[in-house]
Design a protein around this motif. Structure first.
Motif, PDB file in Angstrom:
ATOM      1  N   MET A   1      12.442   4.050  -7.638  1.00 12.32           N
ATOM      2  CA  MET A   1      12.135   5.297  -6.969  1.00 12.32           C
ATOM      3  C   MET A   1      10.733   5.737  -7.372  1.00 12.32           C
ATOM      4  O   MET A   1      10.311   5.514  -8.495  1.00 12.32           O
ATOM      5  N   THR A   2      10.057   6.370  -6.452  1.00 13.99           N
ATOM      6  CA  THR A   2       8.662   6.717  -6.695  1.00 13.99           C
ATOM      7  C   THR A   2       8.353   8.141  -6.243  1.00 13.99           C
ATOM      8  O   THR A   2       9.056   8.719  -5.430  1.00 13.99           O
ATOM      9  N   VAL A   3       7.279   8.654  -6.794  1.00 11.55           N
ATOM     10  CA  VAL A   3       6.734   9.940  -6.373  1.00 11.55           C
ATOM     11  C   VAL A   3       5.454   9.639  -5.608  1.00 11.55           C
ATOM     12  O   VAL A   3       4.589   8.919  -6.094  1.00 11.55           O
ATOM     13  N   TYR A   4       5.342  10.175  -4.391  1.00  8.25           N
ATOM     14  CA  TYR A   4       4.166   9.902  -3.573  1.00  8.25           C
ATOM     15  C   TYR A   4       3.066  10.945  -3.767  1.00  8.25           C
ATOM     16  O   TYR A   4       1.927  10.596  -4.031  1.00  8.25           O
ATOM     17  N   SER A   5       3.400  12.220  -3.593  1.00  5.19           N
ATOM     18  CA  SER A   5       2.348  13.232  -3.665  1.00  5.19           C
ATOM     19  C   SER A   5       2.916  14.606  -3.984  1.00  5.19           C
ATOM     20  O   SER A   5       4.102  14.864  -3.815  1.00  5.19           O
ATOM     21  N   LEU A   6       2.014  15.486  -4.452  1.00  5.18           N
ATOM     22  CA  LEU A   6       2.352  16.864  -4.803  1.00  5.18           C
ATOM     23  C   LEU A   6       1.395  17.790  -4.070  1.00  5.18           C
ATOM     24  O   LEU A   6       0.176  17.574  -4.068  1.00  5.18           O
ATOM     25  N   TYR A   7       1.942  18.814  -3.444  1.00  2.00           N
ATOM     26  CA  TYR A   7       1.167  19.853  -2.785  1.00  2.00           C
ATOM     27  C   TYR A   7       1.563  21.187  -3.414  1.00  2.00           C
ATOM     28  O   TYR A   7       2.737  21.411  -3.686  1.00  2.00           O
TER      29      TYR A   7
ATOM     30  N   GLN B   1      -2.308  16.248  -5.280  1.00  2.00           N
ATOM     31  CA  GLN B   1      -2.466  15.071  -6.129  1.00  2.00           C
ATOM     32  C   GLN B   1      -1.486  14.017  -5.634  1.00  2.00           C
ATOM     33  O   GLN B   1      -0.367  14.350  -5.225  1.00  2.00           O
ATOM     34  N   ASP B   2      -1.887  12.747  -5.632  1.00  2.00           N
ATOM     35  CA  ASP B   2      -0.963  11.699  -5.217  1.00  2.00           C
ATOM     36  C   ASP B   2      -0.895  10.596  -6.254  1.00  2.00           C
ATOM     37  O   ASP B   2      -1.762  10.480  -7.112  1.00  2.00           O
ATOM     38  N   TRP B   3       0.172   9.778  -6.151  1.00  2.00           N
ATOM     39  CA  TRP B   3       0.401   8.702  -7.103  1.00  2.00           C
ATOM     40  C   TRP B   3       0.652   7.372  -6.406  1.00  2.00           C
ATOM     41  O   TRP B   3      -0.123   6.452  -6.577  1.00  2.00           O
ATOM     42  N   HIS B   4       1.694   7.228  -5.652  1.00  2.00           N
ATOM     43  CA  HIS B   4       2.079   5.952  -5.066  1.00  2.00           C
ATOM     44  C   HIS B   4       1.915   5.913  -3.554  1.00  2.00           C
ATOM     45  O   HIS B   4       2.701   5.283  -2.862  1.00  2.00           O
ATOM     46  N   ARG B   5       0.917   6.552  -3.038  1.00  2.00           N
ATOM     47  CA  ARG B   5       0.708   6.514  -1.586  1.00  2.00           C
ATOM     48  C   ARG B   5      -0.049   5.255  -1.228  1.00  2.00           C
ATOM     49  O   ARG B   5      -1.102   4.973  -1.780  1.00  2.00           O
ATOM     50  N   SER B   6       0.475   4.526  -0.264  1.00  2.00           N
ATOM     51  CA  SER B   6      -0.244   3.338   0.205  1.00  2.00           C
ATOM     52  C   SER B   6      -1.214   3.703   1.319  1.00  2.00           C
ATOM     53  O   SER B   6      -2.192   3.024   1.535  1.00  2.00           O
ATOM     54  N   LYS B   7      -0.930   4.784   2.054  1.00  2.00           N
ATOM     55  CA  LYS B   7      -1.835   5.275   3.093  1.00  2.00           C
ATOM     56  C   LYS B   7      -2.636   6.433   2.516  1.00  2.00           C
ATOM     57  O   LYS B   7      -2.089   7.471   2.203  1.00  2.00           O
ATOM     58  N   ARG B   8      -3.913   6.239   2.355  1.00  2.00           N
ATOM     59  CA  ARG B   8      -4.780   7.295   1.827  1.00  2.00           C
ATOM     60  C   ARG B   8      -5.053   8.302   2.930  1.00  2.00           C
ATOM     61  O   ARG B   8      -5.310   7.918   4.073  1.00  2.00           O
ATOM     62  N   PRO B   9      -5.022   9.593   2.630  1.00  2.00           N
ATOM     63  CA  PRO B   9      -5.366  10.576   3.658  1.00  2.00           C
ATOM     64  C   PRO B   9      -6.842  10.481   4.012  1.00  2.00           C
ATOM     65  O   PRO B   9      -7.673  10.171   3.160  1.00  2.00           O
TER      66      PRO B   9
ATOM     67  N   LYS C   1      11.372  11.842   0.964  1.00  2.00           N
ATOM     68  CA  LYS C   1      12.194  13.024   0.694  1.00  2.00           C
ATOM     69  C   LYS C   1      11.248  14.119   0.228  1.00  2.00           C
ATOM     70  O   LYS C   1      10.426  13.906  -0.662  1.00  2.00           O
ATOM     71  N   LEU C   2      11.349  15.276   0.841  1.00  2.00           N
ATOM     72  CA  LEU C   2      10.510  16.419   0.510  1.00  2.00           C
ATOM     73  C   LEU C   2      11.328  17.353  -0.377  1.00  2.00           C
ATOM     74  O   LEU C   2      12.435  17.732  -0.029  1.00  2.00           O
ATOM     75  N   HIS C   3      10.783  17.699  -1.553  1.00  2.00           N
ATOM     76  CA  HIS C   3      11.424  18.599  -2.507  1.00  2.00           C
ATOM     77  C   HIS C   3      10.612  19.886  -2.550  1.00  2.00           C
ATOM     78  O   HIS C   3       9.383  19.841  -2.608  1.00  2.00           O
TER      79      HIS C   3
ATOM     80  N   LEU D   1       6.636  14.936  -2.401  1.00  2.00           N
ATOM     81  CA  LEU D   1       7.164  13.911  -1.508  1.00  2.00           C
ATOM     82  C   LEU D   1       7.495  12.702  -2.366  1.00  2.00           C
ATOM     83  O   LEU D   1       6.661  12.250  -3.157  1.00  2.00           O
ATOM     84  N   SER D   2       8.721  12.197  -2.221  1.00  2.00           N
ATOM     85  CA  SER D   2       9.175  11.086  -3.052  1.00  2.00           C
ATOM     86  C   SER D   2       9.923  10.066  -2.210  1.00  2.00           C
ATOM     87  O   SER D   2      10.091  10.227  -1.004  1.00  2.00           O
ATOM     88  N   ASP D   3      10.395   9.047  -2.879  1.00  2.00           N
ATOM     89  CA  ASP D   3      11.252   8.046  -2.284  1.00  2.00           C
ATOM     90  C   ASP D   3      12.486   8.730  -1.691  1.00  2.00           C
ATOM     91  O   ASP D   3      12.996   9.683  -2.271  1.00  2.00           O
TER      92      ASP D   3
END
Length: 198
Positions: free
Chosen positions: A1-7, A19-27, A124-126, A139-141
């Protein structure tokens, strides 16, 4: 499981931190004037030299509602290295999803239900909302457990220590995002320390 980004959004619906961590698509970089300076160097659209020049020196409880559906935010995607949307449009989309789902929950709620997370097939949006109107979104797995506790700890720990209690940061500013290297480093350590971080 991974964390993609924080807003982090303020009470004016403005993204003040990213801030992002495991995003494969860069904004894609935001258009000029699309976001506040200091939100994130990676998406500001400025060069590193310009970012360095802008950087400061010191840097309700209720029920649980889980929404499941096919969202429009497709994370992650390894086919391209760039997101289809500019960052300012991506932020509007994330906030729009939160606002729409909160309104739907409010209309359908039996008691004091609140939006906690939302899951699609790709993410999944928390959500954690403070009494002062700040909204912390991760945003996570899609298979991740609820990260509401982590968002609350992020708020009561690094956010209060490095942002709220820092007299050099203008809270509730419509001109500057959270541009604090200590907060960014503490957030990074905190997220990487989560048991579900990969």
């Amino acid at each position: 499981m991974t964390v993609y980004s924080l807003y982090i959004f303020d009470r004016h619906c403005t993204c003040v931190y990213y801030q992002d961590w495991h995003r494969s698509k860069r904004p894609r970089p935001a258009s000029s004037g699309g976001i506040l300076p200091g939100v994130s160097n990676a998406i500001s659209g400025l060069s590193d030299a310009q970012n360095a020049g802008q950087r400061s020196s010191i840097t309700p409880g209720g029920g649980v509602v889980v929404a499941v559906g096919n969202g429009e935010l497709d994370w992650p995607d390894t086919t391209t290295s760039m997101s289809a949307l500019p960052f300012d449009e991506e932020v509007k989309l994330v906030y729009g999803i939160i606002l729409s789902l909160k309104q739907m929950v409010k209309k359908m709620a039996v008691k004091d239900d609140t939006l906690v997370n939302y899951r699609t097939s790709t993410y999944k949006l928390h959500l954690y909302e403070t009494m002062t109107g700040y909204k912390f979104v991760i945003l996570s797995d899609p298979n991740a457990e609820s990260l509401r506790f982590a968002l609350r700890q992020l708020y009561t720990g690094p956010f209060l220590d490095y942002v709220v209690r820092n007299p050099l940061i203008a809270m509730d500013s419509k001109e500057q995002g959270i541009d604090n290297e200590h907060f960014r480093a503490a957030t990074d350590r905190f997220i990487r320390g989560l048991s579900m971080y990969n």
